[in-house]
Design an enzyme around this catalytic site. Sequence first.
Site, mmCIF file in Angstrom:
data_model
loop_
_atom_site.group_PDB
_atom_site.id
_atom_site.type_symbol
_atom_site.label_atom_id
_atom_site.label_comp_id
_atom_site.label_asym_id
_atom_site.label_seq_id
_atom_site.Cartn_x
_atom_site.Cartn_y
_atom_site.Cartn_z
ATOM 1 C CD GLU A 144 -2.816 -1.342 2.375
ATOM 2 O OE1 GLU A 144 -2.796 -0.448 3.221
ATOM 3 O OE2 GLU A 144 -3.546 -2.353 2.460
ATOM 4 C CG ASN A 190 -0.195 -6.880 -1.744
ATOM 5 O OD1 ASN A 190 -0.696 -7.496 -2.680
ATOM 6 N ND2 ASN A 190 -0.736 -6.854 -0.532
ATOM 7 C CG HIS A 240 -9.551 -6.322 0.507
ATOM 8 N ND1 HIS A 240 -9.792 -7.513 1.148
ATOM 9 C CD2 HIS A 240 -8.259 -6.002 0.774
ATOM 10 C CE1 HIS A 240 -8.693 -7.899 1.780
ATOM 11 N NE2 HIS A 240 -7.750 -7.011 1.561
ATOM 12 C CD GLU A 290 -4.245 -8.072 1.351
ATOM 13 O OE1 GLU A 290 -5.159 -7.438 1.912
ATOM 14 O OE2 GLU A 290 -3.050 -7.714 1.413
ATOM 15 C CG ASP A 340 -12.283 -9.749 1.165
ATOM 16 O OD1 ASP A 340 -12.241 -8.751 0.420
ATOM 17 O OD2 ASP A 340 -11.801 -9.755 2.306
HETATM 18 O O1 9MR Z 1 -7.163 -8.752 8.175
HETATM 19 C C1 9MR Z 1 -6.168 -8.007 8.847
HETATM 20 C C2 9MR Z 1 -6.675 -7.584 10.218
HETATM 21 O O2 9MR Z 1 -6.873 -8.723 11.035
HETATM 22 C C3 9MR Z 1 -5.690 -6.633 10.869
HETATM 23 O O3 9MR Z 1 -6.247 -6.125 12.071
HETATM 24 C C4 9MR Z 1 -5.340 -5.490 9.938
HETATM 25 C C5 9MR Z 1 -4.250 -4.603 10.523
HETATM 26 O O4 9MR Z 1 -3.034 -5.308 10.661
HETATM 27 O O5 9MR Z 1 -4.883 -5.982 8.696
HETATM 28 C C6 9MR Z 1 -5.828 -6.788 8.018
HETATM 29 O O6 9MR Z 1 -5.298 -7.223 6.786
HETATM 30 C C7 9MR Z 1 -5.032 -6.194 5.827
HETATM 31 C C8 9MR Z 1 -3.806 -6.596 5.034
HETATM 32 O O7 9MR Z 1 -2.732 -6.853 5.895
HETATM 33 C C9 9MR Z 1 -3.441 -5.512 4.034
HETATM 34 N N1 9MR Z 1 -4.558 -5.194 3.174
HETATM 35 C C10 9MR Z 1 -5.811 -4.890 3.839
HETATM 36 C C11 9MR Z 1 -6.171 -6.033 4.810
HETATM 37 C C12 9MR Z 1 -7.518 -5.791 5.449
HETATM 38 O O8 9MR Z 1 -7.479 -4.631 6.226
#
Ligand code: 9MR
Length: 392
Positions: free
Chosen positions: A195, A238, A273, A302, A304
């Site tokens: 990101e 990513n 997402h 990722e 969904d």
């Molecule tokens: O699903 C993840 C969640 O459990 C965590 O609290 C959060 C912060 O670390 O990150 C979420 O995963 C993210 C991923 O690492 C990067 N892209 C967005 C995902 C969803 O927020």
Amino acid sequence: MGPDLSVLGFSVKHSCSAMSGITSMKKSSGMTSRLHRVAVFFCALCIGQTSYAVDKPQPSQAAAPVSLADAFGGRLKIGAAIEASQLSGAHGVLLAQQFNSVVAENAMKPADIHPGENTYNFGPADAIVDFAQHHHMAVRGHTLLWHKRTPDWFWIDKDGQPASRELVLERLRQHINTVVGRYKGKVYAWDVVNEVIDASQPNCLRNDKWMQVVGPGYIAAAFRDAHAADPSARLFINDYSTHEPAKRDCLVRVVKGLLDDGVPVQGVGHQMHISIYWPSIASIDQSLKAFAQLGLENQITELDLSLYQHKDYWPALSLQQRLALQGQRYGALMRLFLAHRELTAVTWWGVADDHTWLNVGNDVPGDDQPLLFDRSQRPKPAYWETLHSRSQ
Ligand code: 9MR
């Protein structure tokens, strides 16, 4: 009629009477243990509300694909995100049955795995990697650098003053060397940076702490450090919303710059997402093409599909209609992914709907169902459409 399981080499009815046949077939025909596990899994569903049963496979069909991993294995890695705490429960069972790749939902993020300068917390990440090895699954590493989950100590020096650019870069090198080095040969691909793109910035890069303290060179540094630690690992940049034209163009610009400078970037990770309503399949296609044309590998990292419009929690369609729509969208997406030869892996951000980041937080209804398996780990229309996309 139950769902058409012909792709599995079975016919399926609303009855579970054939399980004993499956079991005896296993003994007599050397049926693979995965096939047997999957048969038990589908048959176990009979005990709940939805009952599926598996007829005896015909001899010529016994080796037919019986799980997502088996169906797509020769063409795509099929993965899911998981926490170490889920491995020993129903999600672990489903993961081993249906997937051939895994990623830590949180366990490898810098603040989770490296909470203090001299403190590493390898336990949860090791457990996920060990599980994957035990089940002959691939592992994606997520992530080495992110504006979120960078531990605070990165930014403070030993005197409590803001850390210098040099100190931060040295800490980044040490972090990457240690984490990538530990999983060398076990993690085949890393989301090196996550990101970093912001299309509203003139240089396309997020104006975060990394940019403020180190400047744009932190991205190349992270890729070079990762490559030095494991030259065989596939290295990805990513990001989310890569289908949006402005974001896609920015990502292209940044990646081109890295490639021109000889930075070892092998692929683009598209988080994906998204929703049952948006974006268009064509916009995703265009984005994938843009990176394929640069000679890069694409991965869906990722995935969904929310049942809601972004921030609109009052759907006009019924739940059943939305689940059906979700299935159709998954089918269309998978057909698109399969048509992209440079696309090598599809990873869902979770195993089943009882564990998804979309239901965490006070401002969400908490009943979203974005994945392939429902809250009782039963296959949804999304699952069947995904599976069927392979045979179309
Ligand atoms: O699903 C993840 C969640 O459990 C965590 O609290 C959060 C912060 O670390 O990150 C979420 O995963 C993210 C991923 O690492 C990067 N892209 C967005 C995902 C969803 O927020």
